[in-house]
Design an enzyme around this catalytic site. Structure first.
Site, PDB file in Angstrom:
ATOM      1  N   PRO A 261      35.073  43.177  99.964  1.00  0.00           N
ATOM      2  CA  PRO A 261      34.069  44.179 100.337  1.00  0.00           C
ATOM      3  C   PRO A 261      33.614  44.937  99.099  1.00  0.00           C
ATOM      4  CG  PRO A 261      35.989  44.296 101.778  1.00  0.00           C
ATOM      5  CD  PRO A 261      36.358  43.409 100.626  1.00  0.00           C
ATOM      6  N   ARG A 262      32.356  45.241  99.045  1.00  0.00           N
ATOM      7  CA  ARG A 262      31.801  45.903  97.862  1.00  0.00           C
ATOM      8  C   ARG A 262      32.521  47.203  97.542  1.00  0.00           C
ATOM      9  NH1 ARG A 262      27.659  49.622  97.656  1.00  0.00           N
ATOM     10  NH2 ARG A 262      27.205  49.209  99.838  1.00  0.00           N
ATOM     11  N   GLN A 263      32.964  47.929  98.573  1.00  0.00           N
ATOM     12  CA  GLN A 263      33.569  49.228  98.341  1.00  0.00           C
ATOM     13  C   GLN A 263      35.031  49.158  97.931  1.00  0.00           C
ATOM     14  OE1 GLN A 263      32.410  47.911 101.069  1.00  0.00           O
ATOM     15  NE2 GLN A 263      33.299  48.723 102.960  1.00  0.00           N
ATOM     16  N   ASP A 302      39.519  46.224  84.698  1.00  0.00           N
ATOM     17  CA  ASP A 302      39.333  45.197  85.725  1.00  0.00           C
ATOM     18  C   ASP A 302      39.420  43.806  85.128  1.00  0.00           C
ATOM     19  OD1 ASP A 302      38.889  47.403  87.197  1.00  0.00           O
ATOM     20  OD2 ASP A 302      36.838  46.927  87.790  1.00  0.00           O
TER      21      ASP A 302
END
Length: 483
Positions: A261-263, A302
């Site tokens: 999910p993007r969030q 990341d």
């Protein structure tokens, strides 16, 4: 001269030649069956691509290099007179050869000659007959005809920042972990033309109605993953050209899939697209795709953890980054980890709408921001010791301190009501909680398993998605952090 792949990119070779202030020589790596004494061998500086020595059919033991010239040269106009000088030095025709010429030009005259490596083998270099060419052409044609295109699929796992973030872009320290709950993968297969396949959900081009377009755009935004594939391919070609690596003209079809999910976590550049052996280099390359090509504000955290995988301690101190170009990255023991949990908003549209000016404040030397980034680093070092000592109560306290420090610097308006609501809900159940990334999700550590069940239900009733984290341990036989 017959190349194992007859479709290597001559245009790329010419561009590389024009970018260098000297001559160009093409070379390849000898196969095990080939003897260095049968070829002109080059020694190449890996940093500058400059050929430092040339040995024409050297005797065994003369060099450790297995890089051979393929009798393919690009010569500057001003260098041509050297050929006449060389011929005058060697009146006997038996000593005249291009190999001897380059040996003289590089070793004695010290001219700048650069090398470009071809990722393929060569055969029939030298004086051969038509029958030899016919035999090898038939061999390669049959080999290409019989070989079917086998897809190559690589997967990269999502990450959560457990401590220190968001200081990775501020010469800070962080601890992050890859998780198997969410992933992104790419599949590459050879094809006649180069095709980047849009994802049916993340790169929609058809909609049921204008209302559908509105709802999807409001929730998912306008930019899917297709631009990431295109930017990575462009950057890869640019990198190879700059580093003197010639590519073949083989085309491919590239597609991606993801359940992230993007969030939860923004994997801006899918690390599975390129499997480059040097891990720190891969992380830097991926970050450059984002910052240079897509102008995304991003840090190394990341990219490092998704390349190294597992639980990773990262030190991005200014001294390390300036001296070696990358930080200190230390994989950590993942055995006996406690149960972390993750929750995210099903509709993140109200989360963190106000853009943070924290980076500019840091660059301006604002004392509160500079001290906060130092504090993030100190918390990370303490968390590293807590994980090493298996002191989970200490780690939980540090996670809460990490969030409060971030809140004090970024302010509630920047964090957004959705994030604050999830934090408040978690604390009602006595759980440590913090933001794992840029927003829209929270990660927590609840040491009371009974309350963890109650908390899951509360989050779900509040319209959030809740899951227990399954750590991805690359050195374990199974995911979940256990061997």
């Amino acid at each position: 001269m017959l190349c194992a792949d007859q479709n290597f990119d001559i245009a790329q070779v010419i561009r590389f030649f024009r970018s260098k202030p000297g001559e160009l020589m093409i070379y390849y790596e000898l196969e095990e069956s080939e003897k260095s004494s049968s070829r002109g061998i080059v020694e190449v500086c890996p940093d500058t691509n400059r050929i430092t020595r040339f040995l024409e059919k050297p005797q065994d033991g003369s060099t450790t290099s297995r890089l051979a010239s393929v009798v393919f040269y690009c010569i500057q106009r001003d260098t041509l007179p050297y050929m006449s000088d060389f011929l005058r030095l060697l009146p006997q025709a038996t000593n005249r050869s291009f190999g001897r010429f380059w040996e003289w030009l590089i070793n004695e005259k010290q001219l700048d000659v650069f090398g470009m490596k071809l990722p393929t083998g060569f055969q029939l270099i030298g004086q051969v007959g038509l029958s030899d060419y016919t035999k090898w052409l038939t061999h390669y044609s049959t080999k290409q005809h019989n070989s079917s295109a086998v897809p190559i699929t690589c997967r990269s796992y999502a990450r959560v920042g457990l401590m220190g973030n968001p200081s990775d872009g501020f010469n800070g320290k962080t601890i992050a972990m890859t998780i198997s709950n969410f992933w992104a993968e790419v599949t590459l297969v050879e094809s006649h033309t180069l095709v980047l396949v849009p994802h049916p959900l993340n790169d929609p081009t058809e909609f049921g109605s204008l209302q559908d377009l509105f709802c999807i755009s409001r929730k998912e935004g306008y930019l899917g993953g297709l631009r990431l594939l295109q930017a990575t391919c462009k950057k890869f070609y640019q990198f190879c050209s700059k580093q003197g690596i010639a590519l073949t003209k083989q085309n491919f079809t590239l597609k991606y899939d993801t359940n992230i999910p993007r969030q939860v976590v923004r994997i801006h550049s899918d690390t599975s697209t390129l499997k480059i052996p040097i891990l720190w280099f891969r992380a830097n390359f991926i970050l450059n795709v984002e910052t240079d090509e897509l102008f995304i504000t991003a840090g190394l955290q990341d990219r490092v953890v998704q390349v190294y995988e597992g639980l990773v301690y990262m030190d991005f101190s200014k001294k390390l980054m300036e001296e070696q170009g990358y930080g200190n990255y230390v994989p950590m023991d993942m055995s006996e980890l406690p149960l972390f949990w993750l929750a995210f908003l099903s509709d993140p549209s109200d989360s963190g709408r106000i853009h943070s000016n924290i980076r500019q404040r840091w660059l301006n030397g604002e004392p509160a921001v500079v001290e906060a980034m130092k504090s993030f680093a100190e918390l990370t070092d303490q968390a590293r010791m807590a994980i090493k000592d298996r002191d989970w109560s200490c780690l939980a306290r540090l996670m809460d301190q990490n969030f409060e420090l971030r809140r004090s610097v970024y302010t509630d308006d920047c964090l957004g009501p959705g994030n604050l609501k999830m934090v408040q809900l978690a604390r009602q159940f006595g759980s440590a909680v913090k933001l794992p990334g840029s927003g829209g999700a929270v990660v927590g550590l609840c040491l009371d398993q009974a309350r963890l069940v109650e908390m899951r239900q509360a989050f779900q009733e509040a319209g959030c998605v809740f899951c227990v984290i399954a750590p991805y341990n690359p050195s374990a036989s199974t995911v979940g952090g256990q061997r």
